[in-house]
Design an enzyme around this catalytic site. Structure first.
Site: not given
Ligand code: GP9
Ligand code: MN
Length: 650
Positions: A297, A412, A472
């Site tokens: 990040t 995440h 990402h």
């Protein structure tokens, strides 16, 4: 076993045991790609070479007990290094680098993720240590050696000979192995994990020294390069279209473009984001690549703020958090914007508190700004819906125009979510990571929709532009098997892998009416010049490596941080040049012939000639120049506000 007759010294036994263990780990636990028999052979010998190099030092200890102690502690330390790397690898698909060791503060915050990376049978990885430990304590008189000086020197000479042999083969297999900084996997494959760490530490100290020796002399060459080879000359028709509007930037955690307009178990994954594709006020960039490396990040933030490349090792947020930058936040600040970041995580994570100061972020609303409790948290912390919800009060009372970045967190790794927050079912494959990914992506999609609605209710919507960008990849190549199942492919080729590095990018301009899907190749490096142009701010005196995504005279390629690239026609990865449209490798002979025709100076060496090569050189040059700016902290020598300063001088 009759130890009286079994006379193998412990340092040899330890070298064999440790070597075998290391080899098994390389081969079966790390995901190292082996392309030919030579690589297989090098990978097989290097664990033993390194093990011998270390354990053979023990022969220099006179006392048996010292010798034994050295061997057992070396075995333990070596095993721990291997194991830490393995745990790290399971999460990041990469090896630990020296700068990351100084990011230990991040490890504590990993919380539940780290537990999913440690497996019960890992204890077997210490079996050799137990055996060595036992032998060294029980049989020192049999297993210790007492060599004459010549014997000791012989052991040392053998160590270096083996090492030199290993390096020689490695250099043959991969020329310039030691000068190429991009690929850690090659290093580990060829010289082993331990030698890699020594190499890495040496490089790291070099980096530290570089700053001291930089004096700004490098700048004219860089400025010339950027002006000639990177920057676009033309202004886009959208220049200034968002002048004085608020900029709301939403960083979408771990999302990849393959989920857009796609389904899982017959259900749409991202209905809200899908509704923005083709929406009349939204530009959707369908070939937009993330360009992050180990800093994840934070690397994406670095790219967006600076339009410089992050580093190939460590997170630049950590290693160079005190450099001078000319960040988007700082520039917008000078234009009268109030710049803030909202992220419900510990402010020290990724060294944000430090780095944001360097980037010119005025206020950082971290974890402490939110009400976080067990009920509204999951995985890494505050869930995205309460996160946006609680952020509204800050946003509404903010001075305008503002530039505010919102960093989401729920999607995440390891993608945890409760049943009641899951609107869609998990996928069914051998990868729980991929399976869990879909419901959390959907949750994030719903959170963003809720945020849009709240922005509309608050009246902020009309005065803002909203940028949504994936930070990402979320699914690493460790899950290629499950991924190929999901995508209905036989396998994930290196080409597919690069294509999976596309992340969604939306620019939503309320009331604009001219939105469309844009297919040109773009990337995170382009965000800074794009936003500045939309806001009508000149980038003439700035130094950056991307292009406004709305213009056509662009530099023509997007460089990934490992040196791979995507151009309009080609994709270069793993030493192969692919046709971007078909995904087929481009025959090198074709190019060789072409080349022979128009370049008479080329002699013989055609097997490496592909149309990717000239672009590859530009890619490497760009990455190198960007690195030089960071390593040398070169912006400390640049006066970006010449006009302002002249004023001050008067
Ligand atoms: C941490 C969050 C996630 O604050 O931004 O970081 P990542 O692991 O994706 O880099
Ligand atoms: Mn992230």
């Amino acid at each position: 076993m009759n130890f009286k007759r079994f006379k193998m010294p412990l340092f040899i036994v330890a070298s064999l045991l440790f070597g075998i263990k290391t080899y098994i780990m390389y081969r079966f636990m790390f995901n190292l790609e082996l392309e030919n028999q030579m690589q297989e052979f090098i990978l097989f010998i290097n664990p033993f070479v390194t093990a011998f190099l270390i354990f053979a030092i023990s022969v220099w200890f006179k006392k048996q007990s010292r010798q034994m102690k050295f061997i057992r502690y070396s075995a333990l330390a070596g095993s721990l290094i291997l194991y830490f790397n393995l745990v790290f690898y399971r999460s990041f698909n990469d090896f630990i680098t020296a700068p990351q060791l100084f990011q230990a503060s991040n490890m504590g915050d990993l919380g539940s993720s780290i537990l999913t990376l440690i497996w019960v049978y890992d204890v077997l990885l210490f079996f050799d240590v137990a055996v060595i430990w036992y032998l060294s304590r029980k049989k020192p008189d049999i297993l210790a050696v007492s060599y004459q000086k010549s014997g000791k020197v012989f052991a040392l000479a053998m160590s270096f000979l083996l090492l030199a042999g290993n390096f020689f083969l490695a250099e043959m297999e991969r020329p310039q192995l030691f000068t190429r900084a991009f690929d850690r996997e090659y290093l580990v494959k060829n010289i082993g994990l331990f030698n890699y760490h020594v190499y890495d530490a040496a490089v790291h100290s070099k980096v530290k020294t570089q700053r001291v020796f930089a004096d700004g002399n490098e700048l004219p060459e860089i400025t010339e390069y950027v002006d000639d080879k990177v920057k676009s000359e033309k202004k886009s028709p959208l220049h200034g279209i968002a002048e004085d509007k608020n900029v709301i930037f939403i960083s979408l955690e771990s999302i990849q473009s393959f989920v857009i307009n796609n389904e899982v178990n017959g259900e749409e994954i991202t209905p809200f984001l899908n509704s923005l594709v083709g929406d009349e006020s939204t530009y959707y960039f369908e070939n937009f690549y993330h360009q992050t490396e180990q800093g994840k990040t934070s690397d994406s933030e670095f790219l967006v703020e600076n339009s410089l490349y992050p580093l190939s090792r460590g997170a630049v947020f950590f290693t160079h958090g005190q450099n001078e930058y000319h960040g988007l936040s700082e520039i917008l600040g000078e234009e009268g914007y109030y710049s803030t970041v909202f992220h419900a995580n510990n402010k020290s994570f990724w060294n944000r508190d430090q780095m944001y100061k360097s980037l010119g972020v005025e206020d950082f609303y971290g974890e402490a700004a939110y009400e976080v409790n067990a009920a509204n948290s999951v995985g890494w912390g505050l869930k995205d819906k309460p996160f946006f919800d609680q952020s509204m009060k800050y946003l509404q009372s903010m001075e305008q125009p503002f530039y505010s970045k919102f960093i989401t967190l729920t999607n995440h790794f390891p993608f945890e979510l409760s049943e009641e927050d899951s609107s869609i079912d998990k996928y069914d494959s051998n990868s729980s990571t991929l399976n869990n990914f879909f419901p959390t992506v959907r949750y994030m999609d719903e959170a963003v929709e809720q945020f849009f609605n709240q922005l509309k209710e608050s009246g902020l919507y009309e005065d803002s532009i909203i940028v949504l960008m994936g930070d990402h990849y979320g699914i690493s190549e460790n899950h290629n098997k499950a991924m190929s199942q999901y995508l209905g492919k036989d396998e994930i080729t290196p080409y597919d892998h690069v294509q999976l590095q596309r992340v969604p990018m939306f620019i939503h301009i309320p009331g604009h009416g001219d939105g469309k899907v844009i297919s040109k190749v773009t990337g995170q490096i382009d965000v800074k010049p794009t936003l500045l142009h939309l806001l009508g701010i000149s980038t003439e005196d700035d130094i950056y490596f991307g292009n406004d995504m709305f213009v056509d005279d662009r530099k023509g390629y997007i460089a990934l941080r490992n040196g791979d690239f995507i151009s309009n026609e080609y994709i270069s990865t793993s030493g192969i040049c692919y046709n971007r449209d078909t995904g087929e490798p481009v025959a090198s002979e074709e190019k060789a012939e072409e080349k022979a025709e128009d370049d008479t100076t080329t002699s013989g060496h055609n097997q490496d000639e592909t149309p990717c090569n000239p672009i590859k050189q530009k890619v490497e040059k760009g990455l190198e120049m960007s690195d030089n700016i960071i390593y040398g902290d070169l912006f400390r020598f640049v006066d970006f506000n010449k006009t302002d300063n002249t004023k001050n001088d008067q």
